[in-house]
Design a protein around this motif. Structure first.
Motif, PDB file in Angstrom:
ATOM      1  N   TYR A   1     -34.553  39.288  13.031  1.00 62.87           N
ATOM      2  CA  TYR A   1     -33.590  39.942  14.032  1.00 62.87           C
ATOM      3  C   TYR A   1     -34.040  40.934  12.683  1.00 62.87           C
ATOM      4  O   TYR A   1     -33.516  41.348  12.295  1.00 62.87           O
TER       5      TYR A   1
ATOM      6  N   GLY B   1     -40.199  35.714  14.953  1.00 62.98           N
ATOM      7  CA  GLY B   1     -39.435  37.175  15.394  1.00 62.98           C
ATOM      8  C   GLY B   1     -39.896  37.847  16.657  1.00 62.98           C
ATOM      9  O   GLY B   1     -41.075  37.570  16.753  1.00 62.98           O
TER      10      GLY B   1
ATOM     11  N   SER C   1     -40.330  42.817  15.117  1.00 62.83           N
ATOM     12  CA  SER C   1     -38.629  42.824  14.278  1.00 62.83           C
ATOM     13  C   SER C   1     -38.411  43.054  12.784  1.00 62.83           C
ATOM     14  O   SER C   1     -38.218  42.911  12.107  1.00 62.83           O
TER      15      SER C   1
ATOM     16  N   VAL D   1     -36.635  33.161  10.404  1.00 62.66           N
ATOM     17  CA  VAL D   1     -36.584  34.198  11.866  1.00 62.66           C
ATOM     18  C   VAL D   1     -35.968  34.915  11.908  1.00 62.66           C
ATOM     19  O   VAL D   1     -34.496  35.330  10.864  1.00 62.66           O
TER      20      VAL D   1
END
Ligand SMILES: Nc1ncnc2c1ncn2[C@@H]1O[C@H](COP(=O)(O)OP(=O)(O)OP(=O)(O)O)[C@@H](O)[C@H]1O
Ligand code: SF4
Ligand SMILES: [Mg+2]
Lengths: 329, 306
Positions: free
Chosen positions: A233, A45, A49, A231
């Motif tokens: 975010y 990321g 983040s 991932v």
């Protein structure tokens, strides 16, 4: 898989309270994942983040302003968020080890290598004298430090960057951990040293069956090192998938953007160039946090926060696109 | 390491040179010492004779050259007022000043370092605020004022301690407190900021991640690193306290170098003022060299470099 999970993080929320609590930064905002023995999870990321905050929340060592406000961290069956600092100290450095990013800065310049590698065994396993020396030598040998009986008498400034990073690795192994969290451990190393270090970590994992969380900006390293990828975010995990699925069929628009801007393996280029800026974690956009930057944005994305969708190939993604796909088919 | 020391000594020589020229000029700008000490009825030719005797009738460059020539052989000249060699006067007073300076240094270290550490470890808590308040008071309350308050409380009201003079330890307590006060505050501030910087470092984070007890992290990993700048300040502070405790020594009638300097300035006793300042310069350089060697002991990066 019937194996027991080493780590089960559920709906973890860590916030930073600054300006006397007037500003709340939601650095980690509902993160969940599970990790088994011998498995490697990649955490990727953009900068800011919440990757480091996630790692430090697991071991309960947050900066002063940070606090875990919700969720649980089950490690070997016990919830670490409910443990006192005293209890956590017995777990840190022994059952869970953390490798920090900067090998130049993570060793104390005034103490010998011996002392710094010996500390966990000294304080946790109460080794002394000859058995302590032998333990340190075998740890240094495990991370491929040549002639450890000499090298351990030296100071950090007498070692190269790659060697220092391996010494930090030896410190991580000193307590015989079941979980190692490596927070961007190779960013400051040059490419060949970096590759050697990653091979070393892999070897050690094969020998010891340790579970590994690997934080990185570099998707090339993820492809090489990890079994699964998460991932991140704006404080949330937007997609989680086995490595193959993630690279072959990314589900989330943010993941696709990351892959589209993927740097070459070992390149030191500062990561991705995705249009727009990451959001301010103290005042997140409404609906999906990614919507101001998303190429596939739809009207509902601006008002409704997407939930997790499971398209069935072992991946999880937080995006309304999957709702459409799943309901249409 | 040895090259480093040679360079340091060269710098020191240059510094002493500049210092000597500066103080030579400054004392001469204060006026004519002969006019000050002569009675109104003195005849001009008598004044001229004294000027000649003290060498003041020669040009400044010649005077300076003589002064330096003597200084290089270890002779700092003869006091106009006492008619004794300056070095004799200086070393007569030195033990008193050392007693006072060391006591004040001890006080400043014993207050400043622990308070600075607590303040940094408990940053932004009530402890820290108390320490910051103490530091502010220490830096803003003048030493002479504190000295007078101490005399009022402990000598006049409580009658525990003598107001002034020298003799046993009871004479030292108040002047040492009044003198060490300001330096304790500056020690506190430096220890706090140095400690905060170290506590924020990656190696302290790793020490905590190893699961070490807090005491080991703070007292061993952090303190040793934070100590380095604190030592330098302590050394310089001590020299200042030994040589320039002018106001405190005057208030408490302490027979030290500060008072000697005060008398010298007051009576335009050029050789005396020059001598004391040069000796202070020497001492600063000596202490700095000592602190550098100490660093080498603490810090392997210095010790092991050639
Ligand atoms: N001590 C702190 N006080 C306040 N906010 C903080 C603090 N530390 C981190 N944050 C905030 O928390 C958010 C997440 O930070 P974190 O360091 O976890 O990101 P990261 O993903 O590790 O980034 P990077 O890739 O740059 O290391 C950031 O927005 C940051 O501003
Ligand atoms: S939910 Fe909408 S805005 Fe968010 S990533 Fe998916 S498509 Fe883009
Ligand atoms: Mg980080």
């Amino acid at each position: 898989m019937a194996r027991d999970a080493v780590l089960r993080v559920a709906d973890l929320q860590t916030h930073f309270f600054t300006f006397g609590g007037a500003r709340v930064v939601r650095a980690v905002d509902g993160v969940s994942f599970t990790l088994h023995a011998g498995e490697t999870l990649g955490l990727v990321g953009e900068s800011g983040s919440g990757k480091t905050t996630t790692c430090l929340s697991i071991v309960g060592l947050l900066p002063r302003a940070g606090r875990i406000v919700g969720g649980s961290v089950l490690f070997e069956g016990a919830d670490l968020t409910r443990k006192s600092q005293r209890e956590l100290r017995r777990i840190r450095g022994r059952r869970i080890a953390v490798i920090l990013q900067d090998p130049m800065a993570s060793l104390n310049p005034l103490f010998t290598i011996f002392r710094q590698v010996a500390e966990p065994a000294f304080f946790h396993q109460h080794l002394r004298g000859r058995s302590l020396r032998e333990r340190v030598q075998s740890l240094l040998r495990a991370v491929r430090i040549p002639s450890p009986e000499w090298r351990m008498r030296e100071y950090p400034h007498q070692m190269s960057g790659g060697m220092r990073q391996r010494i930090v690795g030896a410190i991580a192994l000193a307590g015989g951990p079941r979980l190692v969290i490596a927070d961007e451990p190779t960013t400051n190393l040059d490419v060949t040293i970096q590759a050697q270090y990653l091979d070393l970590l892999k070897d050690i994992q094969r020998e010891t069956g340790v579970a590994l969380i690997f934080v990185t900006h570099n998707l090339g390293i993820v492809a090489k090192m990890c079994d699964r990828v998460a991932v991140m975010y704006a404080g949330k995990l937007v997609e989680q998938a086995p490595v193959r699925e993630l690279f072959d069929a990314p589900k989330h628009p943010y993941t696709r953007a990351l892959l589209g801007s993927m740097p070459k393996l070992g390149s030191k280029e500062p990561l991705y160039s995705i249009r727009g800026h990451p959001p301010n974690l103290a005042s997140l956009p409404s609906g999906c946090s990614f919507h101001p930057r998303c190429p596939d944005v739809m009207p509902r994305c601006m008002t409704e926060e997407p939930r997790d969708f499971r398209p069935g190939d072992g991946s999880v993604a937080r995006c309304w696109l999957l709702d459409d796909v799943l309901t249409r088919s | 390491m040895s090259q480093f020391i040679i360079r340091r000594i060269l710098y020191s020589v240059v510094t002493l040179f500049i210092l000597s020229a500066t103080i030579f000029l400054i004392v001469r700008l204060t006026g004519d010492p002969v006019a000050l000490m002569a009675e109104a009825s003195a005849r001009p030719e008598d004044l001229e004779r004294i000027r000649h005797q003290w060498g003041l009738d020669r040009s400044w460059p010649v005077q300076y050259a003589t002064f330096m020539q003597n200084a290089l052989t270890g002779e700092l000249g003869k006091s106009f007022n006492y008619r004794l060699p300056v070095s004799e006067l200086y070393f007569q007073r030195l033990p008193n000043s050392l007693t006072l300076g060391l006591a004040a240094t001890l006080i400043s270290l014993l207050i400043g370092i622990p308070a600075g550490i607590i303040s940094a470890v408990k940053v932004n808590t009530a402890w820290d605020n108390v320490a910051k308040g103490v530091a502010l008071l220490g830096l803003s309350i003048p030493g002479f004022w504190l000295g007078l308050v101490l005399i009022l409380v402990f000598s006049v009201w409580l009658r525990w301690l003598p107001t002034s003079g020298s003799g046993d330890w009871r004479h030292v307590v108040m002047p040492a407190l009044a003198l060490g006060w300001y330096f304790a505050a500056s020690m506190l501030r430096l220890t706090r900021s140095s400690m905060l910087e170290v506590l924020g470092s990656e190696y302290i984070k790793l020490a905590r991640l190893k699961g070490l007890p807090d005491f080991v992290v703070i007292a061993m990993h952090a303190f040793k690193n934070a100590l380095i700048p604190v030592f330098t300040l302590a050394g310089v502070n001590m020299v200042v306290m030994v040589n320039a405790a002018v106001i405190i020594e005057v208030i408490f009638a302490w027979p030290g170098i500060g008072r000697l300097l005060y008398e010298g300035i007051f009576q335009r006793d050029f050789p005396l003022v020059q001598g004391v300042v040069i000796m202070a310069g020497f001492m600063i350089i000596g202490i700095n060299l000592f602190v550098d060697v100490l660093y080498a002991f603490i810090d392997p990066r210095i010790r092991l470099s050639r």
